[in-house]
Design an enzyme around this catalytic site. Sequence first.
Site, PDB file in Angstrom:
ATOM      1  N   ASN A  86      43.067  44.248  37.665  1.00 13.59           N
ATOM      2  CA  ASN A  86      43.202  45.678  37.375  1.00 13.59           C
ATOM      3  C   ASN A  86      44.460  46.127  38.141  1.00 13.59           C
ATOM      4  OD1 ASN A  86      43.102  48.474  37.771  1.00 13.59           O
ATOM      5  ND2 ASN A  86      40.866  48.551  37.854  1.00 13.59           N
TER       6      ASN A  86
ATOM      7  N   GLU B 288      29.925  43.754  31.169  1.00 18.43           N
ATOM      8  CA  GLU B 288      30.575  44.961  31.705  1.00 18.43           C
ATOM      9  C   GLU B 288      30.300  46.183  30.844  1.00 18.43           C
ATOM     10  OE1 GLU B 288      33.307  44.905  34.478  1.00 18.43           O
ATOM     11  OE2 GLU B 288      32.450  42.994  35.103  1.00 18.43           O
TER      12      GLU B 288
ATOM     13  N   HIS C  83      39.386  45.187  30.675  1.00 18.53           N
ATOM     14  CA  HIS C  83      38.324  45.536  29.725  1.00 18.53           C
ATOM     15  C   HIS C  83      39.001  45.818  28.379  1.00 18.53           C
ATOM     16  CE1 HIS C  83      35.823  47.195  33.297  1.00 18.53           C
ATOM     17  NE2 HIS C  83      35.309  46.048  32.933  1.00 18.53           N
TER      18      HIS C  83
ATOM     19  N   ASP D  48      38.545  48.259  26.481  1.00 20.38           N
ATOM     20  CA  ASP D  48      38.844  49.685  26.270  1.00 20.38           C
ATOM     21  C   ASP D  48      40.172  50.103  26.902  1.00 20.38           C
ATOM     22  OD1 ASP D  48      38.207  49.956  28.976  1.00 20.38           O
ATOM     23  OD2 ASP D  48      36.528  51.338  28.665  1.00 20.38           O
TER      24      ASP D  48
ATOM     25  N   CYS E  84      37.094  55.341  30.584  1.00 16.98           N
ATOM     26  CA  CYS E  84      36.280  54.629  31.587  1.00 16.98           C
ATOM     27  C   CYS E  84      35.240  55.552  32.189  1.00 16.98           C
ATOM     28  CB  CYS E  84      37.149  54.139  32.737  1.00 16.98           C
ATOM     29  SG  CYS E  84      38.424  52.976  32.274  1.00 16.98           S
TER      30      CYS E  84
HETATM   31  O1  SUG Z   1      36.103  47.860  37.382  1.00 17.87           O
HETATM   32  N1  SUG Z   1      38.199  49.943  39.249  1.00 17.87           N
HETATM   33  C1  SUG Z   1      37.369  49.750  38.086  1.00 17.87           C
HETATM   34  C2  SUG Z   1      37.926  50.488  36.891  1.00 17.87           C
HETATM   35  C3  SUG Z   1      36.975  50.465  35.740  1.00 17.87           C
HETATM   36  C4  SUG Z   1      37.569  50.978  34.492  1.00 17.87           C
HETATM   37  N2  SUG Z   1      36.608  50.978  33.456  1.00 17.87           N
HETATM   38  C5  SUG Z   1      36.864  50.721  32.164  1.00 17.87           C
HETATM   39  N3  SUG Z   1      37.979  50.168  31.765  1.00 17.87           N
HETATM   40  N4  SUG Z   1      35.947  50.990  31.311  1.00 17.87           N
HETATM   41  C6  SUG Z   1      37.205  48.264  37.777  1.00 17.87           C
HETATM   42  O2  SUG Z   1      38.174  47.520  37.910  1.00 17.87           O
HETATM   43  C7  SUG Z   1      38.734  49.750  41.630  1.00 17.87           C
HETATM   44  C8  SUG Z   1      38.028  49.923  42.949  1.00 17.87           C
HETATM   45  C9  SUG Z   1      38.854  49.488  44.124  1.00 17.87           C
HETATM   46  O3  SUG Z   1      39.665  48.581  43.983  1.00 17.87           O
HETATM   47  O4  SUG Z   1      38.637  50.032  45.230  1.00 17.87           O
HETATM   48  C10 SUG Z   1      37.785  49.577  40.467  1.00 17.87           C
HETATM   49  O5  SUG Z   1      36.667  49.125  40.653  1.00 17.87           O
END
Ligand code: SUG
Length: 416
Positions: free
Chosen positions: A25, A162, A230, A232, A347
Amino acid sequence: MNAVEINFDGIVGPSHNYAGLSLGNLAATAHAGDTSYPRAAALQGVAKMRHNMALGLTQGFFLPLPRPNPVFLAAIGADGSEDRRLRAAAWSASSMWTANAATVSPGADTTDGRCHLTVANLVTMPHRSQEWPDTLRQLRLAFGEESSFAVHDPVPPCFGDEGAANHMRMTARHAEPGIEIFVYGKSGGAFPARQHEQASRAVARLHGLDPTRLLFVEQNPEAIAAGAFHNDVVAVANERVLFTHELAFADPEGTYAAIRAALPEAEIVIVPADAVSLADAIKSYLFNAQLLTLPTGEMALVIPLEAWEHPRVRAWLDGMLASNGPIRRVLPVDVRQSMANGGGPACLRLRVVADPATVDPRFLLDPAKAERIETIIAAYWPESISPGELGSEALAEKVNAARHALLEALDLAELS
Ligand code: SUG
């Protein structure tokens, strides 16, 4: 039955922070170590809910989970010597991204006519793997009416799941039977493939879906490698429309053909890579948008400001609006605090097609309740958190007091 789409947003928790926990991410890892602003983050989230409610849409919400999570800390024998990242995991406010809370199949698609929800196990990331027991408690409360809903335990942890972030539903109208498209990744790339095919197939079976109206589609490994952790992040569907990047799926032509065969009225809006590269799509979160049917019947795309401000994305959107396509409006919203952790407007919400009268009303929003929530956030949410503060006893007390004040205000103290 009066089934409509209800968007359940996660209220951003008082421990919102940037710990860089999610490999793959890119936004989250780029912001690791930054100071976060939980109060501003939570208010941005409520403002988005108000924005969508003002469009005439039904809005719900889920509550922040207990953080720092005492169950997780006890399970790892936390004594202060644990790895910094594990400690941060116990503090994560990641349940705000409710698109990962569960996979939802509306009653129109299931054999028993009930709306089925399977809580996501989120096993790939340690900070997210601890969400499901508390998320499940909320789902069982919100959707406790058993003649309308079936809420399932997570699929076994050997299969990463997920939730709705890797699931799309297409149909002529929300309340009518649809096709359900499950998108999975194959492991082997630089970043984890979080959604396993066997998890998707298990969810589809548990929900009692018609095998002739089901698609299992592989995500493009190139998209995962570019930061689409993901599906999305590169595609979103609503009713008859699929809005997708051309590189979202491993076999795009085969996927479009299968969708058109299953739903002849499908309209597929494809953004070519030479107009918006995968990197631009992932940086701007163009596809992490809420594609919504307004009460007028028009479709609107609620995008993050980052997408609106991105020159190449904006040029493409301007062209789309000038054409005669099915998406008639583009509505930017400010969710920058969530975006810096890789969470855009899509999200932050879980879509449930159901009759609002069958949902526990404590989880449904109206303007008066939004004001009550804002008042609590303004009074109790920490203004800022730097990751070095995670572990502080004083901060833990503040975060707990904030959550409890919100639960009390919403008559949901039983979730304490
Ligand atoms: O799971 N970020 C989440 C973002 C989720 C996004 N959701 C969708 N795409 N539906 C993840 O990566 C970051 C938390 C941190 O690094 O402190 C985090 O969990």
